[in-house]
Scaffold this motif. Structure first.
Motif, PDB file in Angstrom:
ATOM      1  N   THR A  89       0.802  -1.194   0.214  1.00  0.00           N
ATOM      2  CA  THR A  89       0.021  -0.022  -0.117  1.00  0.00           C
ATOM      3  C   THR A  89       1.052   1.193   0.029  1.00  0.00           C
ATOM      4  N   GLY A  90       0.265   2.437  -0.137  1.00  0.00           N
ATOM      5  CA  GLY A  90       0.932   3.696  -0.339  1.00  0.00           C
ATOM      6  C   GLY A  90       1.902   4.100  -1.347  1.00  0.00           C
ATOM      7  N   GLY A  91       1.822   3.388  -2.605  1.00  0.00           N
ATOM      8  CA  GLY A  91       2.711   3.630  -3.645  1.00  0.00           C
ATOM      9  C   GLY A  91       2.445   2.661  -4.883  1.00  0.00           C
ATOM     10  N   PHE A  92       3.188   3.205  -5.699  1.00  0.00           N
ATOM     11  CA  PHE A  92       3.335   2.042  -6.847  1.00  0.00           C
ATOM     12  C   PHE A  92       4.020   0.835  -6.758  1.00  0.00           C
ATOM     13  N   SER A  93       3.118  -0.253  -6.894  1.00  0.00           N
ATOM     14  CA  SER A  93       3.867  -1.560  -6.404  1.00  0.00           C
ATOM     15  C   SER A  93       3.788  -2.682  -7.354  1.00  0.00           C
ATOM     16  N   LYS A  94       4.610  -3.489  -7.464  1.00  0.00           N
ATOM     17  CA  LYS A  94       4.600  -4.429  -8.842  1.00  0.00           C
ATOM     18  C   LYS A  94       5.663  -5.763  -8.233  1.00  0.00           C
ATOM     19  N   GLY A  95       5.360  -7.043  -8.611  1.00  0.00           N
ATOM     20  CA  GLY A  95       6.273  -8.187  -8.285  1.00  0.00           C
ATOM     21  C   GLY A  95       5.974  -9.156  -9.757  1.00  0.00           C
ATOM     22  N   GLY A  96       7.065  -9.803  -9.891  1.00  0.00           N
ATOM     23  CA  GLY A  96       6.697 -11.023 -10.781  1.00  0.00           C
ATOM     24  C   GLY A  96       7.963 -11.731 -10.937  1.00  0.00           C
ATOM     25  N   LEU A  97       7.920 -12.694 -11.975  1.00  0.00           N
ATOM     26  CA  LEU A  97       8.926 -13.679 -12.225  1.00  0.00           C
ATOM     27  C   LEU A  97       9.222 -13.650 -13.952  1.00  0.00           C
ATOM     28  N   VAL A  98      10.454 -13.879 -14.214  1.00  0.00           N
ATOM     29  CA  VAL A  98      10.805 -13.852 -15.631  1.00  0.00           C
ATOM     30  C   VAL A  98      11.752 -15.066 -15.679  1.00  0.00           C
ATOM     31  N   SER A  99      11.513 -15.990 -16.676  1.00  0.00           N
ATOM     32  CA  SER A  99      12.362 -17.130 -17.229  1.00  0.00           C
ATOM     33  C   SER A  99      13.856 -16.795 -17.154  1.00  0.00           C
ATOM     34  N   LYS A 100      14.768 -17.736 -16.653  1.00  0.00           N
ATOM     35  CA  LYS A 100      16.161 -17.652 -17.091  1.00  0.00           C
ATOM     36  C   LYS A 100      16.671 -18.346 -18.215  1.00  0.00           C
ATOM     37  N   TYR A 101      15.419 -19.235 -18.822  1.00  0.00           N
ATOM     38  CA  TYR A 101      15.846 -19.822 -19.939  1.00  0.00           C
ATOM     39  C   TYR A 101      15.068 -19.247 -21.149  1.00  0.00           C
ATOM     40  N   LYS A 102      15.202 -19.799 -22.466  1.00  0.00           N
ATOM     41  CA  LYS A 102      14.508 -19.487 -23.627  1.00  0.00           C
ATOM     42  C   LYS A 102      13.981 -20.364 -24.345  1.00  0.00           C
ATOM     43  N   LEU A 103      12.703 -20.209 -24.891  1.00  0.00           N
ATOM     44  CA  LEU A 103      12.164 -21.073 -25.646  1.00  0.00           C
ATOM     45  C   LEU A 103      12.300 -20.625 -27.272  1.00  0.00           C
ATOM     46  N   GLY A 104      12.561 -21.902 -27.895  1.00  0.00           N
ATOM     47  CA  GLY A 104      13.016 -21.790 -29.364  1.00  0.00           C
ATOM     48  C   GLY A 104      11.830 -22.386 -30.135  1.00  0.00           C
ATOM     49  N   GLY A 105      11.695 -22.314 -31.403  1.00  0.00           N
ATOM     50  CA  GLY A 105      10.852 -22.853 -32.123  1.00  0.00           C
ATOM     51  C   GLY A 105       9.247 -22.672 -31.825  1.00  0.00           C
ATOM     52  N   ASP A 106       8.335 -23.615 -32.169  1.00  0.00           N
ATOM     53  CA  ASP A 106       6.963 -23.801 -31.814  1.00  0.00           C
ATOM     54  C   ASP A 106       6.992 -24.288 -30.179  1.00  0.00           C
ATOM     55  N   PHE A 107       6.043 -23.762 -29.459  1.00  0.00           N
ATOM     56  CA  PHE A 107       5.807 -24.025 -28.111  1.00  0.00           C
ATOM     57  C   PHE A 107       4.517 -23.661 -27.410  1.00  0.00           C
ATOM     58  N   ASP A 108       4.135 -24.379 -26.351  1.00  0.00           N
ATOM     59  CA  ASP A 108       3.017 -24.153 -25.668  1.00  0.00           C
ATOM     60  C   ASP A 108       3.090 -24.023 -24.207  1.00  0.00           C
ATOM     61  N   VAL A 109       2.872 -23.054 -23.738  1.00  0.00           N
ATOM     62  CA  VAL A 109       3.077 -22.888 -22.082  1.00  0.00           C
ATOM     63  C   VAL A 109       1.850 -22.435 -21.563  1.00  0.00           C
ATOM     64  N   GLN A 110       1.523 -22.524 -20.111  1.00  0.00           N
ATOM     65  CA  GLN A 110       0.421 -22.110 -19.574  1.00  0.00           C
ATOM     66  C   GLN A 110       0.636 -22.013 -17.996  1.00  0.00           C
ATOM     67  N   VAL A 111      -0.221 -21.188 -17.427  1.00  0.00           N
ATOM     68  CA  VAL A 111       0.106 -21.046 -15.960  1.00  0.00           C
ATOM     69  C   VAL A 111      -1.407 -20.925 -15.366  1.00  0.00           C
ATOM     70  N   GLU A 112      -1.749 -21.457 -14.316  1.00  0.00           N
ATOM     71  CA  GLU A 112      -2.941 -21.193 -13.523  1.00  0.00           C
ATOM     72  C   GLU A 112      -2.824 -19.788 -12.689  1.00  0.00           C
ATOM     73  N   CYS A 113      -3.850 -19.067 -12.652  1.00  0.00           N
ATOM     74  CA  CYS A 113      -3.877 -18.024 -11.552  1.00  0.00           C
ATOM     75  C   CYS A 113      -5.096 -17.783 -11.217  1.00  0.00           C
ATOM     76  N   HIS A 114      -5.191 -17.030 -10.098  1.00  0.00           N
ATOM     77  CA  HIS A 114      -6.498 -16.839  -9.099  1.00  0.00           C
ATOM     78  C   HIS A 114      -6.304 -15.181  -9.056  1.00  0.00           C
ATOM     79  N   MET A 115      -7.405 -14.315  -9.389  1.00  0.00           N
ATOM     80  CA  MET A 115      -7.312 -13.112  -8.843  1.00  0.00           C
ATOM     81  C   MET A 115      -8.839 -12.604  -8.386  1.00  0.00           C
ATOM     82  N   ASP A 116      -8.923 -11.981  -7.025  1.00  0.00           N
ATOM     83  CA  ASP A 116     -10.374 -11.637  -6.830  1.00  0.00           C
ATOM     84  C   ASP A 116     -10.203 -10.092  -6.815  1.00  0.00           C
ATOM     85  N   PHE A 117     -10.954  -9.342  -7.977  1.00  0.00           N
ATOM     86  CA  PHE A 117     -10.867  -8.002  -7.739  1.00  0.00           C
ATOM     87  C   PHE A 117     -11.247  -7.189  -6.940  1.00  0.00           C
TER      88      PHE A 117
END
Length: 261
Positions: A89-117
């Motif tokens: 609270t009290g300011g601009f706030s953000k957090g996240g994760l970025v992969s250390k590896y790279k995907l090449g060619g064709d790919f298919d990725v997914q992640v489950e997420c839950h968020m209550d507005f």
């Protein structure tokens, strides 16, 4: 290499907060040919029983000096087998994760997420993003493709949306009204196209929001939660927003490139 990675993460998070204007969904079935075997892909899947530093880097970025002066990194914790991100609270706030590896060619990725507005919070925004950044040899060759949830402070409407950006220009895609979201976000790249899909909890079929052009460059993947959009210059943020991520999975990939040491 470290300076380059930091810059790429910054580009990745800048375009996470650009939003869309139209609405359409489709059911879809897409398959990846010549994928690496599941025995190889399994290493990169993450059930978030712990924070795996071999796969992810923490990332957070602001878009202006005004935001930077009031920036507060969001809290990332592992609780009950899920990754929980909570803004401060009290300011601009953000957090996240970025992969250390790279995907090449064709790919298919997914992640489950839950968020209550949260309701009636005009002093901040509510933004969850899942993204792919295709990395070219030059900065101008990068392209970001994003899929996520948004509720602007001045709007009572929450949406799921996707878009892509390159060379400083952002191309809006479709959006769909949604309430609190419990489900899965997904990217599928085949040939010179990349599709954004989602499925709510309990649904059997995937819904496709958009299919965008792809550069075919190697790509990093990541996700983030933040309480502001790019153009917000003031914030009080009296409340925290919370999102939970679980079961990140690479369903298929033709190539995985490890980070250079």
């Amino acid at each position: 290499m470290k300076r380059i990675r930091v810059f790429i993460k910054a580009i990745f998070l800048v375009v996470l907060a650009i939003f869309l204007q139209r609405c359409a969904t489709q059911t879809v079935s897409i398959e990846i040919e010549n994928s690496l075997p599941q025995s190889k892909l399994a290493y990169y899947n993450d059930s978030f029983d712990k924070l795996r530093e071999d796969l992810w880097e923490k990332a957070g970025f602001t878009f202006s000096q005004a935001q930077l002066r009031q920036f507060r990194a969001a809290d990332l914790t592992i609780e009950d087998g899920v990754l929980r991100i909570k803004t401060k609270t009290g300011g601009f706030s953000k957090g996240g994760l970025v992969s250390k590896y790279k995907l090449g060619g064709d790919f298919d990725v997914q992640v489950e997420c839950h968020m209550d507005f949260l309701v009636g919070k005009q002093d901040m925004d509510q933004v969850l993003g899942f993204g792919i950044v295709e990395r070219g040899k030059k900065t101008g060759e990068m392209r970001g493709i994003f899929l996520g949830l948004l509720k602007r402070g001045e709007s009572g409407e929450s949406i799921i949306h996707s878009n892509y950006g390159e060379k400083g220009k952002f191309h809006p895609g479709n959006w769909h009204r949604t309430g609190d979201f419990y489900g899965t976000l997904r990217f599928v790249r085949t040939g010179h196209e990349i599709s954004t899909l989602y499925k709510k909890q309990g649904e059997k079929q995937w819904r496709k929001l958009n299919t965008f052009p792809s550069t075919r460059n190697d790509a990093i993947v990541g996700f983030a939660l933040q309480n502001f959009i790019v153009k917000r210059n003031s914030i009080t943020a009296k409340s925290s927003i919370i999102a939970k991520f679980d079961n990140f999975k690479i369903n298929a990939a033709q190539e995985i490139i490890e980070e250079e040491i």
